[in-house]
Design a protein around this motif. Structure first.
Motif, PDB file in Angstrom:
ATOM      1  N   LEU A  42      35.531  64.102  25.564  1.00 28.52           N
ATOM      2  CA  LEU A  42      34.332  63.409  26.028  1.00 28.52           C
ATOM      3  C   LEU A  42      34.549  62.759  27.391  1.00 28.52           C
ATOM      4  CD1 LEU A  42      32.940  61.963  22.677  1.00 28.52           C
ATOM      5  CD2 LEU A  42      32.262  64.024  23.915  1.00 28.52           C
ATOM      6  N   TRP A  43      35.782  62.426  27.713  1.00 27.03           N
ATOM      7  CA  TRP A  43      36.071  62.038  29.102  1.00 27.03           C
ATOM      8  C   TRP A  43      35.653  63.173  30.036  1.00 27.03           C
ATOM      9  CZ3 TRP A  43      36.994  57.999  31.992  1.00 27.03           C
ATOM     10  CH2 TRP A  43      37.580  56.839  31.456  1.00 27.03           C
ATOM     11  N   LEU A  44      36.104  64.384  29.726  1.00 35.08           N
ATOM     12  CA  LEU A  44      35.772  65.526  30.578  1.00 35.08           C
ATOM     13  C   LEU A  44      34.273  65.785  30.600  1.00 35.08           C
ATOM     14  CD1 LEU A  44      38.668  67.959  29.572  1.00 35.08           C
ATOM     15  CD2 LEU A  44      38.410  66.747  31.758  1.00 35.08           C
ATOM     16  N   LYS A  45      33.654  65.709  29.438  1.00 32.96           N
ATOM     17  CA  LYS A  45      32.218  65.985  29.343  1.00 32.96           C
ATOM     18  C   LYS A  45      31.407  64.978  30.160  1.00 32.96           C
ATOM     19  CE  LYS A  45      28.751  67.121  25.821  1.00 32.96           C
ATOM     20  NZ  LYS A  45      28.579  67.377  24.364  1.00 32.96           N
ATOM     21  N   SER A  46      31.759  63.712  30.069  1.00 26.55           N
ATOM     22  CA  SER A  46      31.007  62.692  30.804  1.00 26.55           C
ATOM     23  C   SER A  46      31.243  62.814  32.298  1.00 26.55           C
ATOM     24  CB  SER A  46      31.387  61.295  30.308  1.00 26.55           C
ATOM     25  OG  SER A  46      32.755  61.009  30.549  1.00 26.55           O
ATOM     26  N   ARG A  47      32.463  63.112  32.691  1.00 26.57           N
ATOM     27  CA  ARG A  47      32.753  63.272  34.120  1.00 26.57           C
ATOM     28  C   ARG A  47      32.008  64.466  34.706  1.00 26.57           C
ATOM     29  NH1 ARG A  47      38.733  64.141  34.425  1.00 26.57           N
ATOM     30  NH2 ARG A  47      38.227  64.515  36.616  1.00 26.57           N
ATOM     31  N   GLU A  48      31.930  65.537  33.940  1.00 23.08           N
ATOM     32  CA  GLU A  48      31.174  66.710  34.404  1.00 23.08           C
ATOM     33  C   GLU A  48      29.689  66.397  34.506  1.00 23.08           C
ATOM     34  OE1 GLU A  48      32.249  69.633  31.529  1.00 23.08           O
ATOM     35  OE2 GLU A  48      34.256  69.966  32.384  1.00 23.08           O
ATOM     36  N   MET A  49      29.161  65.656  33.526  1.00 23.63           N
ATOM     37  CA  MET A  49      27.759  65.259  33.557  1.00 23.63           C
ATOM     38  C   MET A  49      27.463  64.440  34.812  1.00 23.63           C
ATOM     39  SD  MET A  49      25.668  62.802  30.860  1.00 23.63           S
ATOM     40  CE  MET A  49      26.409  63.591  29.430  1.00 23.63           C
ATOM     41  N   ALA A  50      28.349  63.513  35.099  1.00 27.40           N
ATOM     42  CA  ALA A  50      28.157  62.660  36.276  1.00 27.40           C
ATOM     43  C   ALA A  50      28.218  63.463  37.564  1.00 27.40           C
ATOM     44  CB  ALA A  50      29.212  61.558  36.290  1.00 27.40           C
ATOM     45  N   ALA A  51      29.211  64.333  37.683  1.00 25.57           N
ATOM     46  CA  ALA A  51      29.383  65.118  38.908  1.00 25.57           C
ATOM     47  C   ALA A  51      28.183  66.030  39.154  1.00 25.57           C
ATOM     48  CB  ALA A  51      30.667  65.939  38.821  1.00 25.57           C
ATOM     49  N   LYS A  52      27.661  66.596  38.085  1.00 29.84           N
ATOM     50  CA  LYS A  52      26.516  67.510  38.191  1.00 29.84           C
ATOM     51  C   LYS A  52      25.266  66.797  38.678  1.00 29.84           C
ATOM     52  CE  LYS A  52      24.739  68.751  34.280  1.00 29.84           C
ATOM     53  NZ  LYS A  52      24.567  69.379  32.931  1.00 29.84           N
ATOM     54  N   ASN A  53      25.168  65.508  38.400  1.00 26.16           N
ATOM     55  CA  ASN A  53      23.925  64.783  38.668  1.00 26.16           C
ATOM     56  C   ASN A  53      24.062  63.657  39.686  1.00 26.16           C
ATOM     57  OD1 ASN A  53      22.001  66.024  36.623  1.00 26.16           O
ATOM     58  ND2 ASN A  53      23.719  65.461  35.298  1.00 26.16           N
ATOM     59  N   GLY A  54      25.220  63.562  40.340  1.00 23.30           N
ATOM     60  CA  GLY A  54      25.403  62.539  41.352  1.00 23.30           C
ATOM     61  C   GLY A  54      25.385  61.132  40.793  1.00 23.30           C
ATOM     62  N   ALA A  55      25.947  60.959  39.604  1.00 21.63           N
ATOM     63  CA  ALA A  55      25.922  59.659  38.925  1.00 21.63           C
ATOM     64  C   ALA A  55      27.324  59.067  38.862  1.00 21.63           C
ATOM     65  CB  ALA A  55      25.372  59.813  37.506  1.00 21.63           C
ATOM     66  N   HIS A  56      27.390  57.764  38.736  1.00 21.67           N
ATOM     67  CA  HIS A  56      28.622  57.048  38.441  1.00 21.67           C
ATOM     68  C   HIS A  56      28.410  56.250  37.164  1.00 21.67           C
ATOM     69  CE1 HIS A  56      30.002  57.076  42.927  1.00 21.67           C
ATOM     70  NE2 HIS A  56      30.385  58.162  42.271  1.00 21.67           N
ATOM     71  N   PHE A  57      29.407  56.269  36.290  1.00 21.72           N
ATOM     72  CA  PHE A  57      29.333  55.588  35.010  1.00 21.72           C
ATOM     73  C   PHE A  57      30.335  54.437  34.961  1.00 21.72           C
ATOM     74  CE2 PHE A  57      28.250  60.044  33.204  1.00 21.72           C
ATOM     75  CZ  PHE A  57      26.912  59.879  33.490  1.00 21.72           C
ATOM     76  N   THR A  58      30.206  53.603  33.928  1.00 20.12           N
ATOM     77  CA  THR A  58      31.168  52.540  33.649  1.00 20.12           C
ATOM     78  C   THR A  58      31.822  52.837  32.315  1.00 20.12           C
ATOM     79  OG1 THR A  58      29.887  50.893  34.877  1.00 20.12           O
ATOM     80  CG2 THR A  58      31.503  50.069  33.290  1.00 20.12           C
ATOM     81  N   TYR A  59      33.152  52.805  32.301  1.00 19.14           N
ATOM     82  CA  TYR A  59      33.923  53.070  31.094  1.00 19.14           C
ATOM     83  C   TYR A  59      34.609  51.788  30.641  1.00 19.14           C
ATOM     84  CZ  TYR A  59      33.324  57.992  32.361  1.00 19.14           C
ATOM     85  OH  TYR A  59      32.798  59.225  32.682  1.00 19.14           O
ATOM     86  N   PHE A  60      34.191  51.265  29.480  1.00 15.87           N
ATOM     87  CA  PHE A  60      34.814  50.083  28.899  1.00 15.87           C
ATOM     88  C   PHE A  60      35.929  50.555  27.968  1.00 15.87           C
ATOM     89  CE2 PHE A  60      30.579  48.415  30.034  1.00 15.87           C
ATOM     90  CZ  PHE A  60      30.968  47.307  30.780  1.00 15.87           C
ATOM     91  N   LEU A  61      37.156  50.460  28.448  1.00 18.06           N
ATOM     92  CA  LEU A  61      38.315  51.044  27.787  1.00 18.06           C
ATOM     93  C   LEU A  61      38.917  50.108  26.755  1.00 18.06           C
ATOM     94  CD1 LEU A  61      40.607  53.240  27.700  1.00 18.06           C
ATOM     95  CD2 LEU A  61      41.711  51.917  29.541  1.00 18.06           C
ATOM     96  N   SER A  62      39.165  50.627  25.554  1.00 16.82           N
ATOM     97  CA  SER A  62      39.940  49.911  24.541  1.00 16.82           C
ATOM     98  C   SER A  62      41.409  50.273  24.730  1.00 16.82           C
ATOM     99  CB  SER A  62      39.482  50.303  23.126  1.00 16.82           C
ATOM    100  OG  SER A  62      38.142  49.916  22.901  1.00 16.82           O
ATOM    101  N   CYS A  63      42.253  49.266  24.970  1.00 17.10           N
ATOM    102  CA  CYS A  63      43.604  49.581  25.434  1.00 17.10           C
ATOM    103  C   CYS A  63      44.525  50.105  24.344  1.00 17.10           C
ATOM    104  CB  CYS A  63      44.220  48.373  26.133  1.00 17.10           C
ATOM    105  SG  CYS A  63      45.048  47.188  25.062  1.00 17.10           S
ATOM    106  N   THR A  64      44.163  49.973  23.074  1.00 17.62           N
ATOM    107  CA  THR A  64      45.037  50.534  22.037  1.00 17.62           C
ATOM    108  C   THR A  64      45.147  52.054  22.170  1.00 17.62           C
ATOM    109  OG1 THR A  64      43.173  50.623  20.483  1.00 17.62           O
ATOM    110  CG2 THR A  64      44.627  48.700  20.359  1.00 17.62           C
TER     111      THR A  64
END
Length: 329
Positions: A42-64
């Motif tokens: 889903l990291w890859l899927k979201s990054r591809e979605m963003a690149a295709k549409n000129g978007a930037h997202f925010t990722y709230f990472l759980s460090c575990t």
């Protein structure tokens, strides 16, 4: 002057204010975020979605999800047993290596890497010291993440960890009432918090130096009953939190309609930023991720829309003079 030319000039003069008003309208901001940020597919899927549409997202990472076996045994969240996490841990060093690559490339692509703490515990009753301990665990885990799995870290990683992680969202949106969490956020170096829920799309407010955002309640479904603009809340409403792939298309259409209606209202109106939240889990057969993909594809290419991260949104909101100070949040 001929009657035709006079009529043309008059018509143009009436149109000028309308054209000027349209040009002066701010861009409609769309702020998409993901909680957890663990599943590498889903990291890859979201990054591809963003690149295709000129978007930037925010990722709230759980460090575990960056903790290997040794770090897992050492981790202790406030008021919890050592080695406990509500969302689990990374399953292997190989998984962590892939995740680190996704995090780093997402950062280079202009996305916002932010904190969702570590073990996803409800901190509603936590003290300032409790929050500070959890933020310190997050920071220490990221500082040593590459070395812990035998990788040479990229140049710039330490700067990202020390200076580039600007925001936080509390697990379960359970922000501590009062000043404790805000005080701990300031000490940890955060500039914004995205843990609130608002009655509808709302401008952020500044509280003691922290800019606070809230996911909005948006109308959804045949009765247009308000719901938090987040995939998990839709999942619970649509299928009582039980996976239902048979009705996935219906859930997708309902979610897309709710997202688009909320967007259209702001786009045609005051242009308050629209915030929507998601998780790295494709609930109900991926219904909500498909609805997101449709929305991003529909709106992010428009010249008067900006699909941006929280960090990018802040200066754009400040430039509008719309950032207010909190009064008794």
């Amino acid at each position: 002057m001929s009657r035709f030319l006079l009529s043309t000039c008059l018509a143009a003069s009436f149109l000028l204010p309308v054209v000027a008003e349209a040009a002066d309208r701010p861009k409609q901001l769309v702020i998409i975020s993901f909680d957890g940020a663990h599943d590498n597919a889903l990291w890859l899927k979201s990054r591809e979605m963003a690149a295709k549409n000129g978007a930037h997202f925010t990722y709230f990472l759980s460090c575990t999800f960056l903790m290997n076996e040794a770090a897992k045994k050492a981790y202790q969240a406030p008021h919890q047993k050592r080695g406990k996490s509500n969302v689990g841990f990374a399953q292997s060093d190989a998984e962590i290596r892939d995740r680190l690559g996704n995090i780093w490339h997402a950062h280079l692509e202009g996305h916002d890497i932010s904190s969702h703490a570590c073990g996803h515990f409800d901190g509603r009753e936590w003290s300032e010291a409790d929050w500070s301990a959890e933020y310190a665990a997050f920071h220490a885990t990221l500082k040593n993440a590459w070395n812990s799995v035998g990788l040479e870290e990229p140049a710039g990683w330490q700067d990202l960890v020390d200076h580039g992680i600007n925001g936080f969202r509390a697990p379960y949106l359970s922000a501590t009432a009062g000043a404790d969490m805000i005080a701990a956020e300031k000490k940890a170096g955060f500039s914004y918090d995205a843990s609130l829920v608002t009655k509808g799309p709302a401008m952020p407010v500044e509280e003691d130096g922290i800019i606070r955002f809230g996911l909005p309640l948006i109308p959804e479904g045949p009765s247009e009953k308000p719901i938090i603009g987040m995939d998990y809340n839709l999942f619970v409403r649509h299928s009582k939190g039980e996976e239902d792939t048979a009705d996935s298309a219906e859930f997708e259409n309902r979610a897309y309609s709710a997202f688009k209606e909320a967007f259209d209202k702001q786009y045609a109106g005051s242009r308050i930023p629209l915030q929507l939240g998601f998780h790295f889990v494709e609930m109900n057969g991926g219904a909500y991720w498909r609805a997101l993909d449709r929305l991003v594809g529909d709106v992010c290419h428009r010249t008067d829309v900006a699909c941006v991260s929280y960090s990018e949104a802040i200066p754009m909101i400040e430039a509008r003079g719309k950032l207010e100070r909190a009064s008794g949040l």
